[in-house]
Design a protein around this motif. Structure first.
Motif, PDB file in Angstrom:
ATOM      1  N   UNK A   1      12.181   6.997   1.688  1.00 54.92           N
ATOM      2  CA  UNK A   1      10.799   6.213   2.146  1.00 54.92           C
ATOM      3  C   UNK A   1      10.942   5.297   3.414  1.00 54.92           C
ATOM      4  N   UNK A   2       9.823   4.803   3.789  1.00 59.56           N
ATOM      5  CA  UNK A   2       9.788   3.973   4.759  1.00 59.56           C
ATOM      6  C   UNK A   2       8.600   2.890   4.572  1.00 59.56           C
TER       7      UNK A   2
ATOM      8  N   UNK B   1       2.171  -4.133   4.234  1.00 62.48           N
ATOM      9  CA  UNK B   1       2.993  -2.834   4.547  1.00 62.48           C
ATOM     10  C   UNK B   1       2.546  -1.514   3.916  1.00 62.48           C
ATOM     11  N   UNK B   2       2.807  -0.669   4.608  1.00 59.16           N
ATOM     12  CA  UNK B   2       2.514   0.680   3.755  1.00 59.16           C
ATOM     13  C   UNK B   2       3.907   1.392   3.582  1.00 59.16           C
TER      14      UNK B   2
ATOM     15  N   UNK C   1      -4.730   6.270   0.921  1.00 57.31           N
ATOM     16  CA  UNK C   1      -3.845   5.185   0.981  1.00 57.31           C
ATOM     17  C   UNK C   1      -4.520   4.175  -0.184  1.00 57.31           C
ATOM     18  N   UNK C   2      -3.469   3.660  -1.070  1.00 59.44           N
ATOM     19  CA  UNK C   2      -3.751   3.181  -2.294  1.00 59.44           C
ATOM     20  C   UNK C   2      -3.088   1.638  -1.924  1.00 59.44           C
TER      21      UNK C   2
ATOM     22  N   UNK D   1       0.894  -1.204   0.045  1.00 60.93           N
ATOM     23  CA  UNK D   1      -0.018  -0.038   0.194  1.00 60.93           C
ATOM     24  C   UNK D   1       0.969   1.077  -0.005  1.00 60.93           C
ATOM     25  N   UNK D   2       0.519   2.317  -0.346  1.00 62.20           N
ATOM     26  CA  UNK D   2       1.398   3.549  -0.607  1.00 62.20           C
ATOM     27  C   UNK D   2       0.395   4.655  -0.060  1.00 62.20           C
ATOM     28  N   UNK D   3       1.080   5.821   0.639  1.00 62.23           N
ATOM     29  CA  UNK D   3       0.485   6.870   0.979  1.00 62.23           C
ATOM     30  C   UNK D   3       0.766   8.100  -0.075  1.00 62.23           C
ATOM     31  N   UNK D   4      -0.301   8.140  -0.846  1.00 70.61           N
ATOM     32  CA  UNK D   4      -0.356   9.192  -2.141  1.00 70.61           C
ATOM     33  C   UNK D   4      -0.007  10.598  -1.641  1.00 70.61           C
TER      34      UNK D   4
END
Length: 449
Positions: free
Chosen positions: A379-380, A61-62, A24-25, A16-19
């Motif tokens: 990134x984390x 994971x994000x 969240x996608x 998942x990613x934070x745009x």
């Protein structure tokens, strides 16, 4: 016709990613090449389009932008636990003896310990407030793989400052310029060197003007502590009949490359001055809570760039996740409750301060602060498949409410893995912890604190 397969260095699959819009996608893939984000998109498409040297499994994971600590004190790591619950004056009784007794080896150990804590807590970049022996900090940061802004402690006056900690205008400028010449752009471009004023109280008008002049000549930034204590405001009113930001404006030095740390005790006119020059500010929620309440909602309404900082381990540790939790509660209690505004400080705004706000503070928002193709690969990864995080109606809210530093599993800076599955790859953790204990004991005896 088969799709062409491109090569890259690292791929994070099925995450998942934070745009950039702080949404969240899921089902995403992040592709990294050299130091940059090459591509972000649907897992089923990108995983077929790229062949990479290394792959991370992002399941559960994000992936989000690395946090940016916009105000910290790398050299004060060995003061952890010493100044809390102490009566005034902490500066003269503890801080001055501590700092004046710092040796190069102490600073290097403190810097290593700071970098270790930041990597493990999800901080990928920071701005240091300046201290002694900053070349040793630079060496430690280069070794760690982190991104940072460094500067020197700059003082030439102050009745509570021992002569050993003060230097002439020429000496102050020379030391900071030497640090700039030696380390600006070092570490594969990860290090920037700025110029610094320790505070208006400890710097004469002549030094202040020369620091800004040299920073402009070097096309770099200036940072200092601003409007943190009542005595600082009183000093400016008594000596210049102006408040701190008004005084700097009268000297003609303010611009978009200035960063004022803390900025708690602001008048309405000072807020307008900050807006006028597009200067940046940093709030340190836990440290500031003992001094006053920041006017963050009003500052945000004016479009002023705000970052978040820890103020160093002596005050609160280096976890920005802790700072965000506390900040949310402080803003709700002080600004929200009196006017019954439960959304006076939305989680999205706080998260933006810790990422894009920090990037603006570093003057690097064009390449840091959000996950976008073309930006630096800082990134984390956060393990969100845990009972204190999932399930959730709104993950962005839960990032502020429940996520902590130990949930960070992987840290990437400049496209390089600094931590993988909670194992730091660039620093020797056991050695650093052992040397830190010994250094703290020796320094405490030497400084008589």
């Amino acid at each position: 016709m088969e799709n062409k397969v491109y090569t890259a260095d690292l791929m994070i699959k099925n995450c998942s990613i934070l745009t950039p819009e702080f949404e969240v996608k899921s089902g995403q893939c992040v592709v990294i090449k050299d130091k940059n984000i090459l591509d972000i998109g649907d897992e089923t498409i990108l995983s077929k389009n790229y062949k990479t040297k290394e792959t991370l499994n992002g399941n559960g994971k994000l992936v989000m932008p690395g946090l940016i600590d916009a105000h910290t004190h790398i050299c004060q790591q060995l003061l952890r636990g010493r100044i809390t619950d102490e009566y005034p004056m902490i500066w003269t009784r503890i801080m001055v003896p501590f700092e004046s007794n710092l040796q190069e080896k102490d600073v290097f150990t403190s810097a290593q310990l700071s970098c270790l804590e930041m990597i493990e807590s999800g901080t990928t970049a920071f701005i240091d407030a300046g201290g002694r022996h900053m070349h040793k900090v630079a060496e430690a940061v280069i070794e760690s793989g982190l991104r940072g802004v460094l500067t020197c402690s700059t003082m030439d006056s102050g009745k509570d400052i021992p002569d050993t900690m003060k230097s002439s205008i020429e000496e102050n400028l020379c030391v900071n310029k030497q640090l700039f010449n030696d380390f600006h752009g070092a570490g594969d471009g990860r290090l920037d060197v700025w110029f610094s004023l320790r505070s208006i109280i400890t710097c004469t008008p002549g030094l202040i003007q020369k620091v800004f002049e040299m920073a402009r000549d070097c096309s770099t930034g200036v940072q200092t502590h601003m409007n943190e204590y009542p005595n600082e405001v009183s000093y400016c009113l008594e000596n210049f009949q102006m408040r701190p930001y008004e005084f700097l404006e009268s000297l003609g030095v303010l611009d978009q490359n200035f960063l004022g740390a803390h900025s708690i005790l602001l008048s309405e006119n000072e807020m307008e001055i900050i807006k006028k020059y597009n200067s940046k500010i940093v709030h340190c929620p836990i440290s500031n809570a003992g001094k006053g309440f920041t006017k963050t909602p009003g500052l945000l309404q004016k479009g002023i760039g705000i970052g978040l900082g820890t103020d160093g381990a002596a005050h609160s540790g280096l976890s920005l996740f802790d700072q965000m939790k506390v900040f949310k509660s402080l803003m709700r209690a002080f600004w929200g409750v009196p006017i019954f505004d439960p959304v006076v400080m939305p989680s999205k705004n706080i998260l933006e301060m810790a990422t894009l706000g920090g990037a603006k503070s570093m003057l690097q928002e064009h390449q840091l602060g959000t996950l976008e193709a073309g930006k630096k690969a800082d990134m984390i990864l956060i393990n969100i498949d845990q009972p204190h995080i999932q399930p959730t109606h709104q993950l962005v809210n839960t990032l502020i409410e429940s996520v902590n530093s130990n949930d960070v599993t992987d840290t990437i800076v400049n496209g390089k893995l600094l931590m993988k599955n909670r194992e730091v790859l660039t620093l020797d953790e056991e050695k650093i912890k052992y040397e830190s204990k010994r250094a703290m004991k020796d320094l405490s005896i030497r400084a008589k604190i």
